[in-house]
Design a protein around this motif. Sequence first.
Motif, PDB file in Angstrom:
ATOM      1  N   GLU A 230       0.836  -1.196   0.000  1.00 24.18           N
ATOM      2  CA  GLU A 230       0.000   0.000   0.000  1.00 24.18           C
ATOM      3  C   GLU A 230       0.873   1.249   0.000  1.00 24.18           C
ATOM      4  N   GLY A 231       0.538   2.185  -0.890  1.00 23.56           N
ATOM      5  CA  GLY A 231       1.324   3.409  -0.999  1.00 23.56           C
ATOM      6  C   GLY A 231       2.456   3.309  -1.991  1.00 23.56           C
ATOM      7  N   GLU A 232       2.745   2.107  -2.473  1.00 19.23           N
ATOM      8  CA  GLU A 232       3.777   1.921  -3.501  1.00 19.23           C
ATOM      9  C   GLU A 232       3.127   1.443  -4.807  1.00 19.23           C
ATOM     10  N   ASN A 233       2.937   0.132  -4.945  1.00 17.15           N
ATOM     11  CA  ASN A 233       2.262  -0.357  -6.149  1.00 17.15           C
ATOM     12  C   ASN A 233       0.761  -0.574  -5.934  1.00 17.15           C
ATOM     13  N   SER A 234       0.286  -0.217  -4.769  1.00 21.20           N
ATOM     14  CA  SER A 234      -1.136  -0.342  -4.450  1.00 21.20           C
ATOM     15  C   SER A 234      -1.634   0.943  -3.789  1.00 21.20           C
ATOM     16  N   PRO A 235      -2.826   1.432  -4.187  1.00 21.24           N
ATOM     17  CA  PRO A 235      -3.737   0.848  -5.169  1.00 21.24           C
ATOM     18  C   PRO A 235      -3.251   1.058  -6.595  1.00 21.24           C
ATOM     19  N   ALA A 236      -3.749   0.230  -7.491  1.00 20.46           N
ATOM     20  CA  ALA A 236      -3.365   0.320  -8.902  1.00 20.46           C
ATOM     21  C   ALA A 236      -4.081   1.472  -9.587  1.00 20.46           C
ATOM     22  N   THR A 237      -3.458   1.978 -10.640  1.00 18.55           N
ATOM     23  CA  THR A 237      -4.146   2.915 -11.532  1.00 18.55           C
ATOM     24  C   THR A 237      -4.998   2.144 -12.534  1.00 18.55           C
ATOM     25  N   LEU A 238      -4.441   1.026 -12.991  1.00 21.65           N
ATOM     26  CA  LEU A 238      -5.103   0.213 -14.009  1.00 21.65           C
ATOM     27  C   LEU A 238      -4.935  -1.258 -13.640  1.00 21.65           C
ATOM     28  N   ALA A 239      -6.056  -1.996 -13.617  1.00 19.94           N
ATOM     29  CA  ALA A 239      -6.016  -3.433 -13.341  1.00 19.94           C
ATOM     30  C   ALA A 239      -6.548  -4.174 -14.560  1.00 19.94           C
ATOM     31  N   LEU A 240      -5.682  -4.933 -15.220  1.00 22.28           N
ATOM     32  CA  LEU A 240      -6.074  -5.738 -16.379  1.00 22.28           C
ATOM     33  C   LEU A 240      -6.356  -7.156 -15.891  1.00 22.28           C
ATOM     34  N   VAL A 241      -7.626  -7.536 -15.874  1.00 21.60           N
ATOM     35  CA  VAL A 241      -8.039  -8.831 -15.331  1.00 21.60           C
ATOM     36  C   VAL A 241      -8.217  -9.797 -16.499  1.00 21.60           C
ATOM     37  N   ILE A 242      -7.420 -10.859 -16.503  1.00 25.40           N
ATOM     38  CA  ILE A 242      -7.307 -11.738 -17.664  1.00 25.40           C
ATOM     39  C   ILE A 242      -8.206 -12.961 -17.531  1.00 25.40           C
ATOM     40  N   GLN A 243      -9.194 -13.038 -18.383  1.00 30.59           N
ATOM     41  CA  GLN A 243     -10.112 -14.182 -18.512  1.00 30.59           C
ATOM     42  C   GLN A 243     -10.608 -14.703 -17.169  1.00 30.59           C
ATOM     43  N   PRO A 244     -11.222 -13.887 -16.356  1.00 34.38           N
ATOM     44  CA  PRO A 244     -11.790 -14.403 -15.102  1.00 34.38           C
ATOM     45  C   PRO A 244     -13.046 -15.224 -15.376  1.00 34.38           C
ATOM     46  N   GLY A 245     -13.191 -16.334 -14.687  1.00 33.39           N
ATOM     47  CA  GLY A 245     -14.422 -17.112 -14.760  1.00 33.39           C
ATOM     48  C   GLY A 245     -14.609 -17.917 -16.018  1.00 33.39           C
ATOM     49  N   ASN A 246     -14.228 -17.408 -17.148  1.00 35.14           N
ATOM     50  CA  ASN A 246     -14.468 -18.068 -18.427  1.00 35.14           C
ATOM     51  C   ASN A 246     -13.618 -19.327 -18.550  1.00 35.14           C
ATOM     52  N   GLY A 247     -14.255 -20.489 -18.364  1.00 33.01           N
ATOM     53  CA  GLY A 247     -13.526 -21.750 -18.362  1.00 33.01           C
ATOM     54  C   GLY A 247     -12.955 -22.091 -17.006  1.00 33.01           C
ATOM     55  N   GLY A 248     -13.162 -21.218 -16.019  1.00 35.34           N
ATOM     56  CA  GLY A 248     -12.666 -21.440 -14.668  1.00 35.34           C
ATOM     57  C   GLY A 248     -13.801 -21.344 -13.664  1.00 35.34           C
ATOM     58  N   PRO A 249     -13.472 -21.160 -12.390  1.00 37.18           N
ATOM     59  CA  PRO A 249     -14.510 -21.115 -11.352  1.00 37.18           C
ATOM     60  C   PRO A 249     -15.324 -19.825 -11.398  1.00 37.18           C
ATOM     61  N   VAL A 250     -16.622 -19.937 -11.106  1.00 38.00           N
ATOM     62  CA  VAL A 250     -17.492 -18.757 -11.094  1.00 38.00           C
ATOM     63  C   VAL A 250     -17.105 -17.789  -9.982  1.00 38.00           C
TER      64      VAL A 250
END
Length: 347
Positions: A230-250
């Motif tokens: 926290e205060g360094e790399n968190s919080p993010a400016t941009l979060a790229l979430v890669i293929q959540p749920g699709n083919g994986g757990p809901v």
Amino acid sequence: MRKYILIQLGIPAINAFATPSASRHSPRQRGVLPVHALVVSSPSSSSSQLGAAKLSDLPKGINPFEKSLSKSLDIQADFRDRAKRAVDAAIKDDLKKLEIEFPPLIGGDKSKSQYDDFDNVQELDKNKDWTMLFAPMFLGKEAEYGGGKTWLVFPDLKECEIARAEWAGSRYQTATFTDIEAATNHLVGEGSYDAPWGSALVSGVSKIMGGADGDAGLLGDQNALDTLVEGENSPATLALVIQPGNGGPVEDWVNCEKIFNASPDTVMVVINGALDKVRGGYYPGVFFPKLAKTVDRFWKTFESVYYLKPISDKGCFGWLYRVYPEPWQVVLQTRRANAKGGMYVED
């Protein structure tokens, strides 16, 4: 050139006409309206934009009848360029919840359309590689997106480990590598992560097998994760979430809501997360009550900034298409023969 038929509809109307899915093996069937092209408005588009907006053409080489052309083009790079402009425009309009959806296997020597056989691992690999090349496009603005402020949020630890090993260059490593579990526990609090069924058992077995050396790594190498500070790399400016749920757990989709709510100033971009399935009622609420609660309050508030899905019915083929801030398009593609007997595709 076919004329466009303009109709003002909301996003729910789009889903009523066409609910495209990630592959032809999905139980969901695609549908298409019997019109040459249909432009529909999104919630963020005004009626004046409908008449004035210049519509983007479809990317070249995406038709399944143009396989030889598809194999000669870097179509995914074209997708990234278009998606980058769309994300930039959405961020400028202060939108925080964005969706990117496209066919990840089209283009290059091993190009595949929805009519070809492929599996979820191939999709995961392509979505991972696409995002690894997409993230550096934001890193030119070092003050905003550098210093680990761009998060690569993988669906699980193993995918993060693979990406870390395969994309070792410094331009990629300036982003923060994490996964949905680590991001949820960091932002919301330890133990807040909704784990899929059976994961606790596998994790326990992995720790037993590791013995004195620690976790045996059945679920992935913990060293692949960057420490979130926290205060360094968190919080993010941009979060790229890669293929959540699709083919994986809901549970991926449930945890994404937790991540966003804990850091609402971060722009969350969900990449090929099959949100049409979540929003369209593919998962019955009686069996997935936690997921059902997220649909109206969270997932239906996402803006589809770059969206390209094939739709077909009764011999017709086309695409559901949008590039933010333009209105929606449904574009019919038809095979034609020229005077010399050659084939071409007409939009």
